[in-house]
Write a protein that holds these residues in place. Structure first.
Motif, short mmCIF file in Angstrom:
data_model
loop_
_atom_site.label_atom_id
_atom_site.label_comp_id
_atom_site.label_asym_id
_atom_site.label_seq_id
_atom_site.Cartn_x
_atom_site.Cartn_y
_atom_site.Cartn_z
N GLY A 147 29.70 11.63 46.99
CA GLY A 147 30.55 11.13 45.91
C GLY A 147 30.49 9.63 45.78
N PHE A 148 30.46 8.94 46.93
CA PHE A 148 30.34 7.48 46.92
C PHE A 148 29.04 7.04 46.25
CE2 PHE A 148 28.55 3.74 49.08
CZ PHE A 148 29.51 2.79 48.77
N VAL A 149 27.95 7.69 46.61
CA VAL A 149 26.64 7.35 46.04
C VAL A 149 26.63 7.63 44.53
CG1 VAL A 149 24.18 7.92 46.04
CG2 VAL A 149 25.42 7.74 48.21
N VAL A 150 27.16 8.78 44.14
CA VAL A 150 27.19 9.13 42.72
C VAL A 150 28.01 8.12 41.93
CG1 VAL A 150 27.96 10.85 41.03
CG2 VAL A 150 26.81 11.59 43.12
N GLU A 151 29.15 7.69 42.51
CA GLU A 151 29.98 6.71 41.82
C GLU A 151 29.20 5.41 41.58
OE1 GLU A 151 34.36 4.70 42.43
OE2 GLU A 151 32.78 4.34 43.90
N LYS A 152 28.46 4.95 42.59
CA LYS A 152 27.68 3.72 42.43
C LYS A 152 26.60 3.89 41.36
CE LYS A 152 30.21 1.86 45.48
NZ LYS A 152 31.34 1.04 44.99
N VAL A 153 26.00 5.07 41.32
CA VAL A 153 24.98 5.33 40.30
C VAL A 153 25.61 5.33 38.91
CG1 VAL A 153 23.37 7.06 39.41
CG2 VAL A 153 23.49 6.62 41.87
N VAL A 154 26.80 5.92 38.79
CA VAL A 154 27.49 5.96 37.51
C VAL A 154 27.86 4.55 37.05
CG1 VAL A 154 29.62 6.68 36.35
CG2 VAL A 154 28.36 8.30 37.78
N ILE A 155 28.37 3.72 37.99
CA ILE A 155 28.72 2.34 37.66
C ILE A 155 27.50 1.57 37.20
CG2 ILE A 155 29.55 0.15 38.59
CD1 ILE A 155 31.42 1.78 40.41
N LEU A 156 26.39 1.74 37.92
CA LEU A 156 25.15 1.05 37.55
C LEU A 156 24.66 1.50 36.19
CD1 LEU A 156 22.82 -0.83 38.33
CD2 LEU A 156 21.72 1.13 39.47
N ALA A 157 24.74 2.81 35.93
CA ALA A 157 24.29 3.33 34.64
C ALA A 157 25.13 2.77 33.49
CB ALA A 157 24.35 4.86 34.65
N LYS A 158 26.46 2.66 33.73
CA LYS A 158 27.33 2.11 32.70
C LYS A 158 26.98 0.66 32.41
CE LYS A 158 31.40 5.06 33.35
NZ LYS A 158 32.83 5.10 33.76
N LYS A 159 26.67 -0.11 33.46
CA LYS A 159 26.29 -1.52 33.27
C LYS A 159 25.00 -1.63 32.47
CE LYS A 159 28.55 -3.41 37.40
NZ LYS A 159 28.34 -4.09 38.70
N VAL A 160 24.03 -0.77 32.79
CA VAL A 160 22.75 -0.81 32.09
C VAL A 160 22.94 -0.43 30.62
CG1 VAL A 160 20.49 0.27 31.91
CG2 VAL A 160 21.40 -0.33 34.16
N VAL A 161 23.72 0.62 30.38
CA VAL A 161 23.98 1.04 29.01
C VAL A 161 24.76 -0.04 28.26
CG1 VAL A 161 25.18 2.73 27.57
CG2 VAL A 161 23.88 3.50 29.54
N GLY A 162 25.72 -0.67 28.95
CA GLY A 162 26.51 -1.72 28.32
C GLY A 162 25.67 -2.91 27.89
N LYS A 163 24.70 -3.29 28.75
CA LYS A 163 23.81 -4.41 28.40
C LYS A 163 22.94 -4.07 27.22
CE LYS A 163 23.61 -6.43 33.04
NZ LYS A 163 22.74 -6.75 34.21
N ARG A 164 22.50 -2.83 27.16
CA ARG A 164 21.63 -2.44 26.04
C ARG A 164 22.42 -2.35 24.73
NH1 ARG A 164 17.78 2.37 28.58
NH2 ARG A 164 16.66 1.03 30.08
#
Length: 305
Positions: free
Chosen positions: A288-305
């Motif tokens: 769950g910890f790893v998935v949360e970090k992946v989700v946070i990273l994905a949101k940042k990438v999508v936000g920048k785009r």
């Protein structure tokens, strides 16, 4: 001509007898499957009551009914046909799909554990707070409950299908339908009893009942909030445990390790179950910890785009 007609009757009779024998086996398969999905059923039962906490008590049974109805529709009209379709055309796809669902359960479980230990923000940002109506809150709760339930239901249906994968299509359909109906009624019937137990306690405190009954009613009213809190903790732990176990069963190496653990503690089944549950719960936290970090990273990438 007559001999051909009687031969046809013999064939029909044999087919009917074979079908009857197959139908006789359905209750056995349902009982066997129900035993195998007991952990998931515990998870589903423990998680659901929290979705009605804090809402209008008069709406509790209505909300549970809405969740149960959607759960039953998902099992019977979406998940069971999907399991039959994938089992026939793409059996290899079932395990990866379940593993994704397991990762989601670990993520939700980790979020709940994290919220228990995280400190509230000292400063409240001066942002506009969205105010929602009770109807919107109720809809949000139902949507969240159904989203979690569909993952647990998918695992239940997949296990049910695995028990009858080598049987004829009629038997497969009957077992999947029977398991879906039985588990849904059992889970949400029990949840309904749990959330209305405090109302029953209040009713028993009325003067028309004996002092012993009134005392029992007051004790029930005091006990239920603690029980619901405990049930919430059990539900969170079960999310982590079930999610990690789903993922572990999808990986040959970890699946082999779990079987080795069960074999090593075969003489102590309770200890074996508890040990496996604890290991899976810790693994679920990590996942769950790893998935949360992946989700946070994905949101940042999508936000920048």
């Amino acid at each position: 001509m007559p001999s051909g007609f009687f031969a046809l009757l013999d064939d029909i009779s044999a087919l009917v007898k074979a079908s009857a024998a197959s139908l006789d086996d359905v209750p056995t398969q349902v009982a066997k499957t129900t035993g195998k999905v007991s952990g998931i059923v515990i998870d589903d039962t423990a998680v659901t009551p929290k979705y009605v906490v804090g809402l209008d008590p008069s709406r509790e049974l209505s909300i549970i009914y809405r969740i149960a109805k959607k759960s039953l529709v998902n099992k019977l009209l979406i998940l069971s046909p999907a399991a039959l379709f994938l089992g026939y055309f793409a059996p290899w796809a079932i395990t990866p799909i379940l593993m994704v669902g397991g990762a989601y359960l670990c993520f939700e479980g980790y979020e709940k554990v994290h919220s228990l230990f995280s400190r509230p923000h000292e400063e409240v940002k001066s942002e506009v707070v969205k105010v929602i109506t009770p109807e919107e809150l109720e809809q949000q709760r139902v949507t969240g409950a159904v989203r979690t339930d569909i993952i647990l239901s998918a695992e239940i249906v997949a296990i049910a299908y695995s028990q009858v994968a080598d049987q004829d299509i009629i038997n497969q359909i009957l077992v999947l339908l029977a398991v879906g109906v039985f588990i849904t009624v059992a889970v949400y019937g029990f949840v309904g009893l749990v959330v209305k137990a405090d109302d029953l306690g209040v009713h028993l405190t009325q003067a028309k009942y004996s002092p012993a009954t009134q005392t029992f009613g007051r004790g029930l009213v005091k006990f239920m909030p603690r029980f619901l809190t405990l049930l919430g903790y059990v539900g969170t732990a079960a999310m982590l445990w079930v999610g990690a176990e789903i993922i572990a069963h999808g990986i040959p190496y970890t699946n082999h390790l779990l079987h080795e653990l069960e074999h090593a503690l075969a003489n102590m089944p309770a200890v074996a179950w508890l040990t496996k549950a604890l290991i899976c719960a810790v693994a679920g936290l990590i996942i769950g910890f790893v998935v949360e970090k992946v989700v946070i990273l994905a949101k940042k990438v999508v936000g920048k785009r």
